[in-house]
Design a protein around this motif. Sequence first.
Motif, short mmCIF file in Angstrom:
data_model
loop_
_atom_site.label_atom_id
_atom_site.label_comp_id
_atom_site.label_asym_id
_atom_site.label_seq_id
_atom_site.Cartn_x
_atom_site.Cartn_y
_atom_site.Cartn_z
N LEU A 263 -8.27 76.26 29.07
CA LEU A 263 -6.97 76.58 28.48
C LEU A 263 -7.06 77.17 27.07
O LEU A 263 -6.07 77.70 26.55
CB LEU A 263 -6.08 75.32 28.43
CG LEU A 263 -5.67 74.75 29.79
CD1 LEU A 263 -4.95 73.42 29.62
CD2 LEU A 263 -4.76 75.73 30.53
N GLU A 265 -8.47 79.81 25.65
CA GLU A 265 -8.24 81.24 25.41
C GLU A 265 -6.76 81.62 25.56
O GLU A 265 -6.18 82.19 24.64
CB GLU A 265 -9.13 82.06 26.33
CG GLU A 265 -9.39 83.45 25.76
CD GLU A 265 -10.18 84.30 26.73
OE1 GLU A 265 -11.20 83.81 27.24
OE2 GLU A 265 -9.74 85.44 26.97
N PRO A 266 -6.13 81.27 26.72
CA PRO A 266 -4.70 81.59 26.82
C PRO A 266 -3.86 80.92 25.75
O PRO A 266 -2.85 81.47 25.28
CB PRO A 266 -4.31 81.08 28.22
CG PRO A 266 -5.45 80.37 28.77
CD PRO A 266 -6.65 80.72 27.98
N GLN A 269 -4.08 82.90 22.60
CA GLN A 269 -3.31 84.13 22.79
C GLN A 269 -1.82 83.85 22.54
O GLN A 269 -1.13 84.61 21.86
CB GLN A 269 -3.51 84.62 24.22
CG GLN A 269 -3.48 86.13 24.30
CD GLN A 269 -4.01 86.61 25.65
OE1 GLN A 269 -4.21 85.81 26.57
NE2 GLN A 269 -4.23 87.88 25.76
N LEU A 270 -1.37 82.74 23.08
CA LEU A 270 0.03 82.33 22.91
C LEU A 270 0.35 82.14 21.43
O LEU A 270 1.37 82.59 20.92
CB LEU A 270 0.26 81.02 23.68
CG LEU A 270 1.68 80.48 23.68
CD1 LEU A 270 2.51 81.16 24.75
CD2 LEU A 270 1.69 78.97 23.93
#
Lengths: 321, 225
Positions: A263, A265-266, A269-270
């Motif tokens: 989780l 990396e996403p 990004q968020l």
Amino acid sequence: MNDLKKPALSLQQKFQSWWQTHLRCLMASLGQLMQSPASTILTVAVIGIALALPAGLSLALNNLAHMTGAMDTTNTISLYLKKELTDEQVSQLQKKLETNAQIHETVFISSDQALKEYGQTSGQGDLIELLGDNPLPAVFQLTPDKDQSPEQLDLLTAQLSKLAEVDQVQFDRQWSRRLHSILQLLNKFSTVLSILLILSVLLIIGNTIRVGIQSRIQEIQISRLFGATRAFIRRPFLYSGLLYGLFGGILASLLLLISYSMLAEPFQQLISNYQLVSPSQAGSFTKYCLLTIFGGAFLGVISSWIAVSLYQKDLENSEFT
Amino acid sequence: MIRFSEVTKLYPGQGEALKSLSLYIPPEQMVFVTGHSGAGKSTLLRLIALMENHTRGQILIDGINIQKVPEKHRYYLRRQIGFIFQDHRLLNDRTVFDNVALPLVIAGYDHKDIPRRVHAALDKVGLLQKEKKRPLALSSGEQQRVGIARAVVNRPPILLADEPTGNLDPKLSIEIMRLFEEFNSIGVTVVIATHEVEMAKALKHRIIALKDGRQINFGAELPNE
């Protein structure tokens, strides 16, 4: 044959004997677990998942709370001034705002400056020049003091909107408030879920220990017959519970680590998309892992203690078979 | 010293196994308790071993009224008693050494001292060479001797044996009885429950004969109380 009592031991010998007894007991309990690897792995897996769920949820909620807390402190209040104000009036208002203890920082943006910035960011500078008159008002951008509660911030906004020089106050915290409410609800849900899952861990380990006691009934009775104390009978089961909880905690930490890797990396990004503040993930993560491991071990000891105590009472009330 | 005064043991739904039994076994005596099945022999031994509680009367062991000793403190009294079962009751997942060492581990002996004592006990019963074997790899007679070694390894002053020769042939039975006589000769009180009256008579020790929970052979062989 009259030499009935044990030879007197020195303090060091007593400690050595105590240490050896516990080490031997720990190794024997480990051996018992290894004797039935499939059942041990299944039990540890169930404990691990049951511990990973509340730990993971709690970690995620803690980080979200941290992020929303950071968002509250980075929020600014925009004061749109009336167009007819003189420079003198603006200057007086600035002084008034700067002396307000609830306001940490005051930035003034004149109407010309606002227009210029809009032209640059929108890329419509030529079109704006055609307007002739500047339609944008002057603005004070206020950063509230970070120790302000949501209620205090609401009060401050209300006070600012009553100022004669102010045309409009903009402080959009609605979505932040909703997030807060959702987080509060999730926190309560997480607490209830954690209690239920911890209870299930207690029951799983307790039941495993109960089965272990039943399969070692002859050993217990023989030990009692030869003068075993309650502590002696209880000890191997406590170590078994400790090992189940410890291994379950380690597995839960591994599951957290895997989830985190998937989780991370996403999530980053968020954070960058919404210009949010990244929580101090590494320290918090290590803390949660350690808490899960030691918490698991603690739960293991407690549940096996309860199981053995319940059984021991029955055993002492009954007679030898 | 073991003293029973008007001791009754009632098993709910099964009646009285012992009925107002009074007897005295002085220290260092070897006694056979005989009687048919259901006479109360095993119950008598189990009461001495604190495996069960009596219903009425008083039992004194070494002057201690066992009824007044709470369960959590009975471990000390139990350490003074060695018990041998007819069916051996050995732990089959452990070696002969570990089985014999159990009472020493329970009593908290120094771990360096345990092998010496276990070897001495195994030597006494002639099984020193089989210490690493599991009980199921031994014959019934050998298993019984492991049970005896386990019962005497911490040198208890009282040794109880419930039908110790029940599963053994006559030659082995005599061997086992000789072992008990050896322990008795060094000061151990030995109480053996057996239905083999002829063997008990042949060994010329005191006999307490039971029938329906009562002693039936009051006479010259009953020592003064």
